[in-house]
Design a protein around this motif. Structure first.
Motif, PDB file in Angstrom:
ATOM      1  N   ILE A  57     125.006 -64.139 -15.706  1.00 63.25           N
ATOM      2  CA  ILE A  57     123.775 -64.639 -16.352  1.00 63.25           C
ATOM      3  C   ILE A  57     122.622 -64.736 -15.350  1.00 63.25           C
ATOM      4  O   ILE A  57     121.450 -64.611 -15.726  1.00 63.25           O
ATOM      5  N   ALA A  58     122.944 -64.918 -14.067  1.00 59.15           N
ATOM      6  CA  ALA A  58     121.874 -64.989 -13.058  1.00 59.15           C
ATOM      7  C   ALA A  58     121.117 -63.656 -12.991  1.00 59.15           C
ATOM      8  O   ALA A  58     119.889 -63.630 -12.824  1.00 59.15           O
ATOM      9  N   ASP A  59     121.863 -62.535 -13.154  1.00 54.41           N
ATOM     10  CA  ASP A  59     121.208 -61.222 -13.178  1.00 54.41           C
ATOM     11  C   ASP A  59     120.321 -61.096 -14.418  1.00 54.41           C
ATOM     12  O   ASP A  59     119.228 -60.538 -14.356  1.00 54.41           O
ATOM     13  N   ARG A  78     116.417 -51.835  -5.881  1.00 54.46           N
ATOM     14  CA  ARG A  78     117.750 -51.197  -6.027  1.00 54.46           C
ATOM     15  C   ARG A  78     118.540 -51.885  -7.141  1.00 54.46           C
ATOM     16  O   ARG A  78     119.066 -51.256  -8.054  1.00 54.46           O
ATOM     17  N   TRP A  79     118.602 -53.198  -7.054  1.00 51.03           N
ATOM     18  CA  TRP A  79     119.340 -53.977  -8.053  1.00 51.03           C
ATOM     19  C   TRP A  79     118.696 -53.830  -9.445  1.00 51.03           C
ATOM     20  O   TRP A  79     119.397 -53.679 -10.457  1.00 51.03           O
ATOM     21  N   HIS A  80     117.371 -53.847  -9.493  1.00 51.93           N
ATOM     22  CA  HIS A  80     116.682 -53.764 -10.792  1.00 51.93           C
ATOM     23  C   HIS A  80     116.957 -52.423 -11.470  1.00 51.93           C
ATOM     24  O   HIS A  80     117.157 -52.357 -12.681  1.00 51.93           O
ATOM     25  N   ARG A  81     116.998 -51.347 -10.676  1.00 54.49           N
ATOM     26  CA  ARG A  81     117.343 -50.029 -11.245  1.00 54.49           C
ATOM     27  C   ARG A  81     118.742 -50.090 -11.856  1.00 54.49           C
ATOM     28  O   ARG A  81     118.980 -49.575 -12.943  1.00 54.49           O
ATOM     29  N   GLU A  82     119.657 -50.738 -11.160  1.00 49.28           N
ATOM     30  CA  GLU A  82     121.049 -50.789 -11.635  1.00 49.28           C
ATOM     31  C   GLU A  82     121.180 -51.621 -12.920  1.00 49.28           C
ATOM     32  O   GLU A  82     121.815 -51.186 -13.877  1.00 49.28           O
ATOM     33  N   VAL A  83     120.577 -52.790 -12.944  1.00 44.65           N
ATOM     34  CA  VAL A  83     120.729 -53.609 -14.165  1.00 44.65           C
ATOM     35  C   VAL A  83     119.955 -52.990 -15.334  1.00 44.65           C
ATOM     36  O   VAL A  83     120.359 -53.097 -16.486  1.00 44.65           O
TER      37      VAL A  83
END
Ligand SMILES: N[C@@H](CCC(=O)N[C@@H](CS)C(=O)NCC(=O)O)C(=O)O
Length: 203
Positions: A162-164, A190-195
């Protein structure tokens, strides 16, 4: 059971992504918060705070607050776990989600609510200096998040949680808030592209 929401708004989207990750479909009822639909007596009886989302259970009980609604669905549908597992894992997800919500999400929301002309009839009074102050806070929160994501796949650790969801919705809401994208933060990007590549991001 039904969820009352304004689909495009960020808090209902948090619940929408959570449900999509669980593979749950819940009937939704749309209310236009910008047109004042939340101010009527009928809605105020459901949530005196006049905010969406609201979950109405089949027996008439009502749950508002996005995280409370997510907790309900985590209990009735534990897989995949989005609120952590085990005593330490659950506490870590709670810690990171609170950081994302009380820090990044609220800072982006404050910029939008206090500076966007369209919000003037809902955020009374709009305090321009508070909106401007929160622009700097957004950058500070992003810097903290960037450090975290340099060492971690997801925000609370190795598993999506849920934090993501909270941070993803906050970052997507930066654009309507006039804050652009967090381009200066490579690990966040990087993380934003993945989620954003997950099917749930469409919620
Ligand atoms: N803490 C609440 C916040 C809910 C909230 O602020 N919802 C916004 C939409 S994102 C809303 O209903 N705004 C109506 C208004 O400002 O009058 C939650 O987590 O659900």
């Amino acid at each position: 059971m039904r969820i009352i929401e304004t689909r495009k708004a960020p808090n209902p989207r948090r619940v929408g992504i959570f449900l999509a990750e669980k593979g749950l479909e819940v009937p939704r009822e749309e209310r236009n918060l910008m047109a004042g639909d939340l101010k009527c007596d009928a809605f105020s009886k459901l949530n005196p705070w006049q905010r969406v989302p609201v979950l109405v259970l089949d027996d008439g009980r009502v749950i508002s607050e996005s995280v409370a609604i997510c907790r309900y669905f985590e209990e009735v549908c534990p897989e995949p776990p989005l609120l952590g597992t085990g005593s330490v894992g659950k506490a870590e997800v709670e810690m990171w989600n609170r950081r994302m919500e009380l820090g990044l999400f609220n800072a982006v929301a404050s910029v939008f609510r206090h500076l966007h002309p369209k919000m003037a009839h809902l955020e009374v009074p709009q305090v321009e200096v508070w909106g401007q102050t929160n622009k700097a806070k957004v950058q500070l929160e992003l810097a903290h998040l960037d450090e975290r994501l340099a060492e971690s796949t997801f925000i609370a650790g190795g598993d999506y949680s849920i934090a993501d969801i909270t941070a993803q919705v906050a970052i997507d809401f930066m654009k309507p808030a006039g804050l652009g994208a967090p381009d200066a933060f490579a690990n966040v990007m990087r993380w934003h592209r993945e989620v954003s590549a997950r099917p749930s991001a469409k919620a």
